[in-house]
Scaffold this motif. Structure first.
Motif, PDB file in Angstrom:
ATOM      1  N   UNK A   1       0.762  -1.216  -0.096  1.00  0.00           N
ATOM      2  CA  UNK A   1       0.003  -0.050  -0.001  1.00  0.00           C
ATOM      3  C   UNK A   1       0.862   1.208  -0.090  1.00  0.00           C
ATOM      4  N   UNK A   2       0.086   2.432  -0.024  1.00  0.00           N
ATOM      5  CA  UNK A   2       0.968   3.582  -0.231  1.00  0.00           C
ATOM      6  C   UNK A   2       1.056   4.085   1.355  1.00  0.00           C
ATOM      7  N   UNK A   3       0.336   3.710   2.274  1.00  0.00           N
ATOM      8  CA  UNK A   3       0.559   4.152   3.625  1.00  0.00           C
ATOM      9  C   UNK A   3       0.826   3.046   4.452  1.00  0.00           C
ATOM     10  N   UNK A   4       1.551   3.483   5.592  1.00  0.00           N
ATOM     11  CA  UNK A   4       1.916   2.462   6.652  1.00  0.00           C
ATOM     12  C   UNK A   4       0.691   1.766   7.188  1.00  0.00           C
ATOM     13  N   UNK A   5       0.906   0.558   7.427  1.00  0.00           N
ATOM     14  CA  UNK A   5      -0.386  -0.282   8.053  1.00  0.00           C
ATOM     15  C   UNK A   5       0.485  -1.083   9.201  1.00  0.00           C
ATOM     16  N   UNK A   6      -0.512  -1.379  10.117  1.00  0.00           N
ATOM     17  CA  UNK A   6      -0.177  -2.189  11.245  1.00  0.00           C
ATOM     18  C   UNK A   6      -0.508  -3.623  11.159  1.00  0.00           C
ATOM     19  N   UNK A   7       0.101  -4.562  11.884  1.00  0.00           N
ATOM     20  CA  UNK A   7      -0.038  -5.994  11.895  1.00  0.00           C
ATOM     21  C   UNK A   7       0.320  -6.806  12.945  1.00  0.00           C
ATOM     22  N   UNK A   8       0.105  -7.807  13.004  1.00  0.00           N
ATOM     23  CA  UNK A   8       0.873  -8.648  14.408  1.00  0.00           C
ATOM     24  C   UNK A   8       1.337  -9.925  13.668  1.00  0.00           C
ATOM     25  N   UNK A   9       2.505 -10.463  13.926  1.00  0.00           N
ATOM     26  CA  UNK A   9       3.068 -11.658  13.388  1.00  0.00           C
ATOM     27  C   UNK A   9       3.085 -12.416  14.625  1.00  0.00           C
ATOM     28  N   UNK A  10       2.507 -13.721  14.547  1.00  0.00           N
ATOM     29  CA  UNK A  10       2.390 -14.817  15.444  1.00  0.00           C
ATOM     30  C   UNK A  10       3.173 -16.107  15.125  1.00  0.00           C
ATOM     31  N   UNK A  11       3.959 -16.421  16.088  1.00  0.00           N
ATOM     32  CA  UNK A  11       5.099 -17.595  15.855  1.00  0.00           C
ATOM     33  C   UNK A  11       4.312 -18.823  16.831  1.00  0.00           C
ATOM     34  N   UNK A  12       4.231 -19.859  16.102  1.00  0.00           N
ATOM     35  CA  UNK A  12       3.991 -21.074  16.930  1.00  0.00           C
ATOM     36  C   UNK A  12       4.700 -22.334  16.520  1.00  0.00           C
ATOM     37  N   UNK A  13       4.885 -23.302  17.394  1.00  0.00           N
ATOM     38  CA  UNK A  13       5.791 -24.418  16.929  1.00  0.00           C
ATOM     39  C   UNK A  13       4.904 -25.792  17.380  1.00  0.00           C
ATOM     40  N   UNK A  14       5.119 -26.816  16.539  1.00  0.00           N
ATOM     41  CA  UNK A  14       4.455 -28.053  16.863  1.00  0.00           C
ATOM     42  C   UNK A  14       5.615 -29.105  16.609  1.00  0.00           C
ATOM     43  N   UNK A  15       5.776 -29.923  17.919  1.00  0.00           N
ATOM     44  CA  UNK A  15       6.732 -30.879  17.952  1.00  0.00           C
ATOM     45  C   UNK A  15       6.463 -32.119  17.301  1.00  0.00           C
ATOM     46  N   UNK A  16       7.213 -33.116  16.978  1.00  0.00           N
ATOM     47  CA  UNK A  16       6.936 -34.162  16.474  1.00  0.00           C
ATOM     48  C   UNK A  16       5.870 -35.190  16.993  1.00  0.00           C
ATOM     49  N   UNK A  17       5.115 -35.581  16.762  1.00  0.00           N
ATOM     50  CA  UNK A  17       3.996 -36.352  17.203  1.00  0.00           C
ATOM     51  C   UNK A  17       2.895 -35.660  17.953  1.00  0.00           C
ATOM     52  N   UNK A  18       3.171 -34.379  17.965  1.00  0.00           N
ATOM     53  CA  UNK A  18       2.116 -33.509  18.707  1.00  0.00           C
ATOM     54  C   UNK A  18       0.896 -33.409  17.495  1.00  0.00           C
ATOM     55  N   UNK A  19      -0.122 -32.912  18.187  1.00  0.00           N
ATOM     56  CA  UNK A  19      -1.617 -32.560  17.262  1.00  0.00           C
ATOM     57  C   UNK A  19      -1.771 -31.032  17.169  1.00  0.00           C
ATOM     58  N   UNK A  20      -1.220 -30.298  18.391  1.00  0.00           N
ATOM     59  CA  UNK A  20      -1.556 -29.018  18.364  1.00  0.00           C
ATOM     60  C   UNK A  20      -0.215 -28.094  18.469  1.00  0.00           C
ATOM     61  N   UNK A  21      -0.357 -26.940  17.894  1.00  0.00           N
ATOM     62  CA  UNK A  21       0.607 -25.972  17.982  1.00  0.00           C
ATOM     63  C   UNK A  21       0.882 -24.983  19.390  1.00  0.00           C
ATOM     64  N   UNK A  22       1.970 -25.021  19.785  1.00  0.00           N
ATOM     65  CA  UNK A  22       2.455 -24.085  21.016  1.00  0.00           C
ATOM     66  C   UNK A  22       2.704 -22.692  20.410  1.00  0.00           C
TER      67      UNK A  22
END
Length: 267
Positions: free
Chosen positions: A83-104
């Motif tokens: 875009x031509x103007x500045x915008x705000x956002x959030x970047x979210x980091x998660x991890x899932x270990x081998x054998x796990x079903x959900x992200x932490x």
């Protein structure tokens, strides 16, 4: 539903066209039989919100393909604002270990890239005890209606997502010996056969970046497909420059190939 997103984050050589553009492909003969009209309207609404934010992920990676016990994993994300103007956002980091079903959840970072500019978010963490393929999920959240109100959080929603991975291994990669040679015969798991093989370039480039842009999460899917197609031998090429990045990427490939019962012919 089957679909493809083509994201052009770099300009082509043809008069610098297409930079920042995106193309959505939906593979249907009869779209209204696959999804009702209301569902298509919702889907197009999500795409519209994504495009209105003007945000586009241009890079998402870890510094190595393999990490050993006790090492910190570093994740880097670059985000462009078209875009031509500045915008705000959030970047979210998660991890899932081998054998796990959900992200932490790992962490979040708020960014406000200037118009026509890029921003970067970097996070690092020490993974848990799980050995094998870890999955990293990076999500970009923004409020399409209030993106330019930089001090207002609004109601951010996920407008982009990247899934990448890394291998967590012992420092000595110990894989089972399943291949032997007896004269002109090659035995795999004790069987004599005529073995079909294939070449594999585990990256988006066939030579210079075969190991420097190695993607363990994608390669795991590739090896699974190669074995499902009946291949047991895969030929790969070593990088012309051997360094820590290349060796760790090869460790990841050897471990993942062995998990699928594939013999690597390293040339």
């Amino acid at each position: 539903y089957p679909g493809v997103l083509m994201s052009y984050y770099a300009p082509s050589l043809a008069a610098r066209r297409f930079a920042g553009s995106e193309l959505f492909l939906f593979l249907f003969d009869k779209p209204t039989e696959a999804l009702p009209a209301e569902a298509w309207a919702d889907l197009l609404g999500v795409i519209d919100g994504r495009l209105r934010t003007g945000l586009q992920v241009t890079a998402c990676d870890t510094d190595y393909a393999t990490y050993y016990d006790g090492e910190r994993v570093r994740i880097r994300v670059r985000l462009r604002n078209n875009r031509d103007e500045a915008v705000a956002c959030v970047i979210r980091f998660s991890a899932k270990a081998p054998g796990e079903d959900t992200f932490t959840p790992i962490t979040t970072a708020r960014r406000a890239p200037e118009g026509g500019d890029e921003t970067e978010a970097v996070c690092d963490f020490v993974p848990g005890p799980g050995m094998g393929l870890w999955q990293i999920r990076v999500e970009v959240l923004a409020d399409p209606d209030r993106a330019e109100l930089l001090a207002v959080v609004g109601e951010p929603r996920v407008i982009d997502r990247r899934d990448i991975g890394f291998m967590r291994l012992d420092r000595s990669v110990d894989t089972p010996e399943i291949v032997s040679v007896d004269g002109p015969r090659i035995r795999i798991e004790g069987r004599d056969a005529f073995w079909a093989g294939t070449h594999y370039y585990p990256s988006s480039s066939w030579w210079e970046w075969v190991w420097r842009d190695y993607r363990p999460f994608k390669a795991a899917s590739d090896f699974e497909g190669i074995r499902r197609a009946g291949y047991r031998i895969v030929r790969i090429w070593i990088d012309p420059i051997i360094d820590e990045t290349v060796l760790r990427a090869m460790d990841a490939a050897i471990a993942e190939a062995a998990r699928h019962g594939i013999v690597l012919d390293i040339c």
